[in-house]
Design an enzyme around this catalytic site. Structure first.
Site, PDB file in Angstrom:
ATOM      1  N   CYS A  13       0.957  -1.207  -0.019  1.00  0.00           N
ATOM      2  CA  CYS A  13      -0.108   0.067   0.040  1.00  0.00           C
ATOM      3  C   CYS A  13       0.927   1.275   0.046  1.00  0.00           C
ATOM      4  O   CYS A  13       1.825   1.395  -0.786  1.00  0.00           O
ATOM      5  CB  CYS A  13      -1.024   0.000   1.200  1.00  0.00           C
ATOM      6  SG  CYS A  13      -0.198  -0.569   2.701  1.00  0.00           S
ATOM      7  N   ALA A  55       2.526   2.429   3.329  1.00  0.00           N
ATOM      8  CA  ALA A  55       3.473   1.970   4.407  1.00  0.00           C
ATOM      9  C   ALA A  55       3.849   0.401   4.265  1.00  0.00           C
ATOM     10  O   ALA A  55       4.949  -0.073   4.737  1.00  0.00           O
ATOM     11  CB  ALA A  55       3.037   2.371   5.717  1.00  0.00           C
ATOM     12  N   ILE A  93       1.790  -1.844   5.401  1.00  0.00           N
ATOM     13  CA  ILE A  93       1.576  -2.614   6.983  1.00  0.00           C
ATOM     14  C   ILE A  93      -0.118  -2.560   7.250  1.00  0.00           C
ATOM     15  O   ILE A  93      -0.846  -3.197   7.601  1.00  0.00           O
ATOM     16  CB  ILE A  93       2.093  -1.904   8.295  1.00  0.00           C
ATOM     17  CG1 ILE A  93       1.976  -0.522   8.525  1.00  0.00           C
ATOM     18  CG2 ILE A  93       3.524  -2.330   8.191  1.00  0.00           C
ATOM     19  CD1 ILE A  93       2.198   0.040   9.769  1.00  0.00           C
TER      20      ILE A  93
END
Length: 619
Positions: A544, A546, A548
């Site tokens: 995405c 980041a 996470i």
């Protein structure tokens, strides 16, 4: 810092105090305006010390008014309210006849010092027992009567009392009652009291704030004087030809001498006196060297602070507890319990809050200058599962670094996924090198290029492009409702590799999509692309921004759906914990954790309905 804060607060209080003083001064100055007619003035008797001549003239004037032959009548003219003056009487206005009205008009004219013909009685207010009048202007070019405020300010109170004492005038007012002197003075007094109270409380608050800041400064200074007790460990330092990398710090505490066996004799050329090499280092504890300690001992023993041991001792239990929780936590849910759990969002959020994030600290990544390749400085790869690029003959450790982790799949399958951040301008070549190196069958991109800020750069070409040593060519594009699928061929030298690129754009940052069905459709297409690759496929790359939040949701939902299909139960808690063991912070918010449960509930419902239809078809 605290002195600056105290100075700013004190300055602000003084500024407020200055404004209040200015307001109070304005209020006092407004109270010095000319006094207007009030009831006390109107009810005051004429001075008894008036000359008898004035009394005679008054009696003669009244006698003359009674014998005037001109008629007087109430005019009821259409006059604006700002020109009307009402005089309230103690005498009943219903008893006023023509003679009394002439007397009243003459008295008002005398108090104003104008001809009688300029005073007009407009109406008699029986409800309020008052006489409504207006006064024409003396100027021949004036088309309107005189303003009521001007009329009342021009009244001579003494003359009015002398002329109209019989009527008992109690009040003179205009349309807005602004000329009642006593209410005005009362309002001014109230305003002055209000300003005084506000001024008092402002001074009180300023004094309290100053006292609190002074107390804080005193407490801080006392805390600095009283240094906390230091736990010092003793180490034997033997001087050799090679200097120590860490320079010892001399201690200032009176400690018992350590029990050290006497050193074996050695030639003077081999052992150098340590005393001459020791220099005090800057220390936050402000310790002073203890004079004569080593000279009295006659040895090469010094006291050093072993701070690294204390930090390691404090960090190790915390890391062990986190790892133990992430390895042991779990709650298996049957389909029925899963349907009940998704109805209790509060319980899911509370369960999510208990899961440790397990973020990686910067000092745990042993690659110099790795910060230049991280999109977010606090989101770092776990060293245990970090993807290491095969940079060939490059001697630069940074060339092998990429912010990405291998993620285990269902049943603990190694390297089922790769979770990584959105590529940056300086990491696009690394990203395609990783896709080539790992023979990824699919790339799942769950972010837009920009969401308020840049989330990811466009790292694929329109048709063909070369990124480092990897050539990337787009063979075809398929537009779906919530995502776009591209068939991409990677070439490096004489070999090539084909993968599918899925760009999902219906998932906002730090939030969840409005529906779970598009995610399930994306999972099905990714699984089909992986199966079509044939043979042992490499890990699916998911990113995405980041790497996470949304990335963790997709991987967790994929693994959990596989578990639900095989075992008939699902353990989202255990899956989330295993993801965070591989990459810290996976599934970033409680809302995303809840969304994964909703997606799995829908997946189980669709799977059950397909099974029911298959059973019905078999019958």
């Amino acid at each position: 810092m605290e002195m600056k804060m105290m100075t700013r607060v004190t300055g602000g209080c003084l500024l407020v105090l200055t404004f209040l003083c200015c307001g109070l001064t304005c209020a006092e100055s407004s109270s010095d305006e000319p006094r207007v007619a009030d009831a006390s003035d109107l009810n005051r008797r004429p001075d008894d010390s008036e000359p008898p001549l004035h009394r005679h003239r008054q009696h003669h004037h009244r006698h003359h008014l009674h014998h005037q032959d001109d008629e007087i009548h109430v005019e009821h003219a259409a006059v604006a309210a700002r020109h009307l003056v009402t005089m309230f009487l103690a005498l009943d206005v219903r008893s006023l006849n023509a003679a009394l009205l002439r007397w009243f008009r003459s008295g008002v004219a005398a108090a104003l010092g104008v001809p009688v013909g300029l005073v007009h009685i407009n109406a008699l207010d029986e409800n309020k027992n008052g006489v409504e009048l207006f006064v024409s202007s003396e100027r021949p070019d004036a088309s309107e009567p005189r303003p009521a405020r001007d009329v009342v300010q021009s009244l001579n109170i003494r003359v009015l009392h002398r002329q109209l004492a019989h009527f008992g005038i109690t009040e003179v007012s205009t349309e807005k009652n602004v000329l009642q002197g006593e209410p005005q003075e009362h309002a001014l007094r109230q305003q002055q009291r209000l300003y005084t109270a506000v001024l008092f409380f402002a001074i009180l608050i300023m004094a309290v704030v100053c006292l609190m800041l002074l107390y804080r400064l005193k407490t801080t200074s006392n805390r600095q004087r009283k240094a906390p007790p230091l736990h010092l460990t003793t180490k034997v330092v033997t001087a050799t030809a090679a200097p120590r990398p860490q320079q010892p710090i001399t201690a200032a505490r009176s400690l018992p001498p350590p029990a050290v066996p006497p050193p074996s004799p050695a030639p003077p050329s081999q052992v150098a006196p340590v005393l001459n090499e020791l220099k005090p280092c800057p220390s936050p504890f402000r310790m002073k060297p203890l004079s004569g300690l080593q000279e009295r001992r006659g040895s090469n023993v010094s006291l050093v602070l072993d701070m690294s041991a204390a930090v390691a001792a404090a960090t190790a239990p915390r890391e062990d507890a986190t790892r133990e929780y992430l390895m042991a936590a779990g709650r298996a849910l049957t389909p029925r319990r899963l349907r009940r759990v998704v109805q209790d969002a509060h319980a899911l959020h509370a369960e999510f809050a208990e899961i440790p994030m397990n973020f990686t600290e910067s000092n745990q990544v042993d690659v110099p200058n790795h910060g230049s390749k991280n999109r977010y400085k606090s989101i770092l790869p776990n060293p245990r599962s970090r993807v290491v690029l095969q940079a060939g003959s490059s001697a630069d450790p940074l060339a092998s670094y990429i912010n990405a982790n291998y993620i285990r799949g269902y049943g603990g399958a190694e390297k089922a996924f790769i979770a990584t951040q959105g590529p940056m301008v300086n990491t696009v070549d690394d990203f395609w090198l990783m896709a080539w190196q790992e023979a990824a069958p699919a790339i799942v991109m769950i972010t837009k290029l920009k969401e308020k800020n840049e989330k990811c750069v466009r790292y694929w070409p329109e048709k063909r492009g070369i990124y480092g040593k990897v050539e990337v060519e787009v063979d075809g594009v398929r537009e779906c409702h919530h995502y776009t699928e591209r068939r991409v061929t990677l070439k490096r030298g004489p070999t090539s590799h084909t993968l599918h690129h899925f760009w999902f754009t219906s998932w906002p940052d730090h939030k969840t999509p409005d529906a779970t069905l598009p995610l399930l459709q994306l999972m099905d297409d990714v699984e089909a692309a992986t199966a079509a690759a044939g043979g042992p496929a490499g890990p699916v790359i998911v990113h995405c921004s980041a790497g996470i939040g949304r990335t963790g949701c997709f991987i967790a939902a994929s693994v959990a759906a596989r578990q639900l299909a095989v075992e008939g139960v699902v353990d989202v808690l255990a899956i989330t914990c295993r993801l965070r063991l591989d990459r810290g912070g996976m599934i970033q918010t409680a809302e995303q954790y809840e969304f994964v449960h909703h997606a799995l509930s829908l997946y189980e419902s669709r799977r059950r309905h397909r099974g029911d239809r298959a059973s019905a078809g078999g019958l």
